[in-house]
Design an enzyme around this catalytic site. Structure first.
Site, PDB file in Angstrom:
ATOM      1  N   SER A  59      50.883  -4.748  -2.559  1.00 30.59           N
ATOM      2  CA  SER A  59      50.099  -5.043  -1.360  1.00 30.59           C
ATOM      3  C   SER A  59      50.930  -5.786  -0.322  1.00 30.59           C
ATOM      4  O   SER A  59      51.903  -6.465  -0.646  1.00 30.59           O
ATOM      5  CB  SER A  59      48.874  -5.880  -1.712  1.00 30.59           C
ATOM      6  OG  SER A  59      48.039  -5.194  -2.615  1.00 30.59           O
TER       7      SER A  59
HETATM    8  N1  SAH Z   1      47.914  -6.636  -7.216  1.00 24.79           N
HETATM    9  C1  SAH Z   1      48.828  -5.531  -7.053  1.00 24.79           C
HETATM   10  C2  SAH Z   1      48.203  -4.452  -6.195  1.00 24.79           C
HETATM   11  C3  SAH Z   1      48.568  -3.095  -6.683  1.00 24.79           C
HETATM   12  S1  SAH Z   1      47.680  -1.752  -5.942  1.00 24.79           S
HETATM   13  C4  SAH Z   1      50.165  -5.996  -6.511  1.00 24.79           C
HETATM   14  O1  SAH Z   1      50.244  -7.101  -5.987  1.00 24.79           O
HETATM   15  O2  SAH Z   1      51.143  -5.266  -6.624  1.00 24.79           O
HETATM   16  C5  SAH Z   1      46.243  -1.627  -6.963  1.00 24.79           C
HETATM   17  C6  SAH Z   1      46.447  -1.444  -8.435  1.00 24.79           C
HETATM   18  O3  SAH Z   1      45.160  -1.211  -9.011  1.00 24.79           O
HETATM   19  C7  SAH Z   1      47.303  -0.247  -8.830  1.00 24.79           C
HETATM   20  O4  SAH Z   1      48.330  -0.685  -9.670  1.00 24.79           O
HETATM   21  C8  SAH Z   1      46.335   0.669  -9.561  1.00 24.79           C
HETATM   22  O5  SAH Z   1      46.932   1.408 -10.619  1.00 24.79           O
HETATM   23  C9  SAH Z   1      45.313  -0.304 -10.082  1.00 24.79           C
HETATM   24  N2  SAH Z   1      44.006   0.283 -10.400  1.00 24.79           N
HETATM   25  C10 SAH Z   1      43.364   1.306  -9.799  1.00 24.79           C
HETATM   26  N3  SAH Z   1      42.173   1.549 -10.389  1.00 24.79           N
HETATM   27  C11 SAH Z   1      42.059   0.651 -11.407  1.00 24.79           C
HETATM   28  C12 SAH Z   1      41.057   0.384 -12.397  1.00 24.79           C
HETATM   29  N4  SAH Z   1      39.935   1.092 -12.486  1.00 24.79           N
HETATM   30  N5  SAH Z   1      41.283  -0.625 -13.278  1.00 24.79           N
HETATM   31  C13 SAH Z   1      42.419  -1.373 -13.218  1.00 24.79           C
HETATM   32  N6  SAH Z   1      43.402  -1.166 -12.310  1.00 24.79           N
HETATM   33  C14 SAH Z   1      43.227  -0.170 -11.413  1.00 24.79           C
END
Ligand code: SAH
Length: 204
Positions: A55
């Site tokens: 993000s």
């Molecule tokens: N907090 C992370 C944001 C990553 S983007 C950072 O700082 O890098 C969002 C993440 O949510 C992705 O890695 C994606 O695989 C995950 N995601 C999507 N759907 C999900 C679900 N149902 N349960 C858990 N994680 C999920």
């Protein structure tokens, strides 16, 4: 460069010094693919493994500020991704539980966080829509992917007095804060528009 990134994020309206201090501390370039390393201290989102993104720092800071994490608080994060937000929650002194649905990312980030010395309480490979009932209730819950709706399980796993921060919407999301004011009541406040990768339901 970290100092400058913290300044930039502050100039966009973030005032929580603990959050800004964490940005000054965390080596964001290590959380990214080496091909994007040169851009790590720009205020931008970047691709990570499995078609996901790390993000934008402003977004991470905005969510973290809204969450109001106290030292020792028990925090559930949905969407571990690169682990950057996880690391930030650790810097704030939280006991962090985080869920990631992509196995590749889960494994990679678990190993990586161990290697650089961040110690979340528990990293889970699973479906964030379900939360982590075995560790509930939580003082704070943070969803870091765009949710089409607020998952009922997450509401149920929030302590009375707790805060849930979740971006709600399909193509773009409204940052939403839900404060649990009693066993049955939640107080909702909506903030600006953000863009996240989707919170997906089925594991692939
Ligand atoms: N907090 C992370 C944001 C990553 S983007 C950072 O700082 O890098 C969002 C993440 O949510 C992705 O890695 C994606 O695989 C995950 N995601 C999507 N759907 C999900 C679900 N149902 N349960 C858990 N994680 C999920």
């Amino acid at each position: 460069m970290r100092q400058q990134l913290a300044q930039l994020v502050a100039s966009k309206g973030i005032t929580d010094e603990k959050v800004l201090d964490a940005i000054r501390k965390i080596p964001r370039h290590l959380f990214m693919d080496s091909s994007f390393e040169d851009h790590a201290y720009q205020d931008k989102a970047f691709p990570i493994a499995a078609d996901q993104t790390i993000s934008q720092p402003y977004t991470v800071a905005f969510q973290s500020e809204l969450l109001q994490v106290k030292r020792g608080a028990k925090v559930l994060e949905i969407g571990t991704g690169s682990g950057y937000q996880t690391a930030l929650l650790c810097e704030l002194g939280a006991r962090v539980y985080s869920v990631e649905r992509q196995q590749e990312l889960f494994k990679k980030t678990k190993r990586f966080l161990e290697n650089i010395g961040y110690r979340p309480r528990y990293l889970s490979f699973g479906d964030g829509y379900k939360g982590l009932p075995q560790f509930a209730p939580f003082d704070r819950i943070l969803v870091t992917a765009g949710a089409p709706f607020v998952p009922q399980a997450l509401l149920g796993q929030l302590k009375v007095g707790g805060r849930l921060v979740i971006p709600v919407g399909k193509d773009s999301q409204i940052m939403t804060l839900l404060e649990r004011t009693s066993e049955r009541e939640f107080h909702k406040t909506e903030y600006g528009e953000f863009r996240f990768v989707p919170l997906l339901e089925d594991r692939n």
